[in-house]
Structure formats: C-alpha cells, structure tokens
Motif scaffolding. Structure first.
Motif, PDB file in Angstrom:
ATOM      1  N   THR A  55       0.820  -1.213   0.000  1.00 60.56           N
ATOM      2  CA  THR A  55       0.000   0.000   0.000  1.00 60.56           C
ATOM      3  C   THR A  55       0.853   1.262   0.000  1.00 60.56           C
ATOM      4  O   THR A  55       0.518   2.241  -0.675  1.00 60.56           O
ATOM      5  CB  THR A  55      -0.948   0.010   1.214  1.00 60.56           C
ATOM      6  N   ALA A  71      -5.474  -0.393  -1.627  1.00 60.12           N
ATOM      7  CA  ALA A  71      -5.591  -0.771  -0.210  1.00 60.12           C
ATOM      8  C   ALA A  71      -6.878  -1.541   0.038  1.00 60.12           C
ATOM      9  O   ALA A  71      -6.894  -2.549   0.755  1.00 60.12           O
ATOM     10  CB  ALA A  71      -5.535   0.478   0.668  1.00 60.12           C
ATOM     11  N   VAL A  72      -7.972  -1.100  -0.576  1.00 65.89           N
ATOM     12  CA  VAL A  72      -9.261  -1.783  -0.392  1.00 65.89           C
ATOM     13  C   VAL A  72      -9.190  -3.208  -0.931  1.00 65.89           C
ATOM     14  O   VAL A  72      -9.636  -4.168  -0.285  1.00 65.89           O
ATOM     15  CB  VAL A  72     -10.384  -0.994  -1.081  1.00 65.89           C
ATOM     16  N   TYR A  75      -6.920  -5.540   1.262  1.00 68.14           N
ATOM     17  CA  TYR A  75      -7.600  -5.955   2.495  1.00 68.14           C
ATOM     18  C   TYR A  75      -8.760  -6.894   2.198  1.00 68.14           C
ATOM     19  O   TYR A  75      -9.039  -7.826   2.961  1.00 68.14           O
ATOM     20  CB  TYR A  75      -8.072  -4.729   3.280  1.00 68.14           C
ATOM     21  N   ALA A  98      -9.161  -1.441   7.203  1.00 64.62           N
ATOM     22  CA  ALA A  98      -9.030  -1.046   5.803  1.00 64.62           C
ATOM     23  C   ALA A  98      -9.341   0.435   5.625  1.00 64.62           C
ATOM     24  O   ALA A  98      -8.658   1.143   4.877  1.00 64.62           O
ATOM     25  CB  ALA A  98      -9.958  -1.893   4.932  1.00 64.62           C
TER      26      ALA A  98
END
Length: 381
Positions: A55, A71-72, A75, A98
């Motif tokens: 990330t 990042a979403v 996660y 997240a």
C-alpha cells in the motif's frame, strides 16, 4: 476515495503499476496464509501490518485514488483468504482497519503528490509520506482502541518499539518496491523474498513473547517475571541502585466468581492487570503469580516513589468498574479493592526469594489489618 478516483489524472503506466502491486500482494498473502493466521492470533499491535509494503509502494507510484483502491482490494483479499472466520479478525475490524489504511493512503498520497520523484526533493517527499502514513494509521487505530477498551498506555495504543520498527521496515520495503517498479520492474518480484522472511521472523518473535505472557491477563507470567527480576538484581548490584517490589492481591475475589461467574472473574482479572500496567512506567514489569495475585517490579525507584505508585494502583483498582456480559445482559462489577505489600531492595533482601518473602509478609499484614491498604516492608518487619 471515490472523489479521489474521479479527480486523479492517469497514465497508462499507472495501471501497470497498480496491477503489479496487487498481484504481488495477492501472491504474498497466499504464500503466507498459515503464518498470517498464526500471527493474527497472537498479535498485540493493531496497526502493524505487512500490507504496508504494497500500500505504501502504491502511495509513491500511483495517483491517490488508485492507491486507495489498491488498499481496499488488498484488504478484501486478505479477509476472503486469510482472516475470514477468525474471532481475532471479525469483519467489522477488517473494515475499520481497511478504512484507516485508505485514509492513511489519502493523507500520505497528498504529501507524495501521487507521483514518484527522485533526487533530494523526492527523498524528502518519500520521508514525509512515510511519516504521514504511519502517524495517520497509528492515530486512527489508537483512538479506536482507546474508545473500545479504555486503554491508555502508549504500548497498548501504539505498540512497542519492536512493533513500530517492523512498520518502519515494511515502509522501507515499500519504498524499494516503488523504486523497482519505476526503474527495474522485472526485479520487483524479488521483494517477495525479504517480505516472506520478515513475516516469519515476526511470527517467531511473537511466539517467543507469547511464551512469556499470562494468557488470561496479558501481563508477564510468573516464570518470565522471575527471570526479569533476576536480571534487575544483577544490574542493581553493580550500579548500587534501589528498586521496589509490590505484591498485590484482590480482596474477596471469590465473591466476584460466586456472584457473576468465572468468565466474569476472568474479565475482572484482565481489567485489573490492565489498570496496574497503566499506573506504572513503560519499563516497570507487571506479572501474575496465579489466582488473583499480581506482582510489580519498579526498578531505579526510591521507597517514597514506590509507595506513591502502590497507593496510586490501590486507588485505581478501587475505582475500577468492569462491564461483563451475562445471560441477562451486561452487568457491572464494582466495589473492587486490593491489598498491597511493598519490599525494597537492598534493605529487605539481596535475593529475589527473600524480597518476595518480605513483600508477601507485608501483603499478609495488609490483609489482616483491614484490607484495601498498602503496607511497606518496614511495617511488616
């Protein structure tokens, strides 16, 4: 995040970087599924996570919107393949973590400008982005921990030194990954090797720590506390320092178990251990000797200071209110108290067993002269 996705400007290379980072994150998660599940079960620092490698790398090379989307997705994959069904990682915690990382990505992306740069100015931007990422993520999680658990110590909120060094290491690897994507993309998969080694090393370290911790309360177990105190004796003898030992026992604890049940008793023990830890310094040591008895080592402290700490702990326990779940709903346990015995090195003894014996004698006197009080070794002698 949606606004950042809409407003960001994109180049063809951005989507290649995005796909590469996502692929590496997926491969790393698949390779370390077993290690990660074990690590999560014993993890102590909620904001420390190996995903920062990918990330943060995204922060440096991607437009801010794509970095947040990365990042979403990272996660989401971890939850589906690793964390789903684990009591230590319920869905709401994954979503919250997240969200914290997405916000950290947006903030640090604003510092980095969404573009990777070289030279002195670029290095300054990378450092600023790393600081912004860490501070934002740790700050958000710390607020959550404070609100949900009431914890106040720096270690409980932000993790220990080793935890934060790990976070720094993942950010460094993230920076190296970003450099590789821009200049030598075919070498980037090699980053997987140090990430895997680091991940396993973290697990080994956490297992070592777990072996020293009392599982019910989160403080040192009796063996670990005794070992640490032996080392303190050796150091104090060489430096001619003084230190104190507190022995604490909850008054009438059997009533808690009889009234509310043993699960409630366990919750009270954990709350008391947390309360004691919050009243002492970071380098003081709290241990559980079994049952409802705790012990505290206060190095480099004079007797007056030790007595102040003991009294502060006694008052904090007396003011403690513990919410415990039950068949009829949440109930509140209040009216707790503790008796505390104090012994000082070297006056009370120059061996661990002798010091503990004096502290225990002081505790015995506190119990039999009214309870809910502090008795020093001078009174017990």
């Amino acid at each position: 995040m949606t606004w950042a996705l809409i407003r960001s400007e994109y180049h063809v290379a951005d989507f290649g970087y995005f796909a590469g980072l996502l692929a590496l994150a997926v491969v790393q998660a698949e390779l370390s599924r077993t290690v990660e599940r074990l690590r999560v079960r014993i993890a102590g620092a909620p904001h420390i996570n190996m995903t920062s490698v990918w990330t943060f790398g995204g922060v440096l090379v991607l437009p801010t919107g794509l970095a947040a989307l990365l990042a979403v997705l990272v996660y989401g994959h971890l939850w589906l393949r690793v964390w789903r069904g684990m009591s230590q990682r319920p869905t709401y915690r994954v979503i919250y973590s997240a969200a914290a990382v997405v916000l950290s990505t947006l903030v640090s992306g604003a510092c980095a400008g969404g573009r990777f740069e070289t030279g002195l100015a670029g290095s300054a931007l990378i450092i600023a982005a790393a600081v912004a990422y860490t501070v934002t993520n740790a700050g958000i999680i710390a607020v959550s921990v404070r609100l949900h658990t009431g914890a106040r110590s720096a270690r409980a909120l932000f993790g220990g030194v080793d935890d934060n060094l790990l976070e720094f290491a993942t950010l460094v690897l993230g920076g190296m990954t970003a450099l590789g994507l821009v200049y030598e993309p075919f070498l980037v998969p090699l980053v997987l090797l140090p990430v895997q080694v680091l991940h396993r090393s973290v697990l080994v370290r956490q297992l070592e720590v777990a072996a020293r911790i009392d599982g019910k309360t989160g403080v040192l177990n009796a063996h670990a506390w005794h070992e640490l105190t032996q080392r303190e004796f050796a150091e104090a003898a060489g430096a001619q320092d003084t230190f104190g030992v507190l022995m604490l026992d909850l008054d009438h604890f059997k009533r808690v178990n009889d009234t509310y049940g043993h699960l409630a008793g366990d919750a009270v023990l954990k709350a008391v251990a947390t309360t004691i830890s919050e009243q002492v310094r970071d380098y003081d040591s709290v241990g559980r000797f079994g049952g409802e008895e705790f012990v505290v080592l206060l190095p480099r402290a004079a007797e007056d200071d030790v007595l102040v700490v003991a009294e502060r702990i006694r008052r904090a326990v007396q003011e403690l209110v513990v919410d415990v779940p039950g068949a009829e709903g949440t109930r509140r346990v209040r009216g707790l108290s503790a008796s505390i015995g104090v012994a000082m090195y070297p006056v009370a003894g120059r061996a661990v067993d002798r010091l503990l014996h004096v502290a225990d004698s002081a505790l015995y006197q506190a119990k039999h002269t009214g309870r809910n009080q502090v008795v020093s070794m001078a009174v017990a002698a």
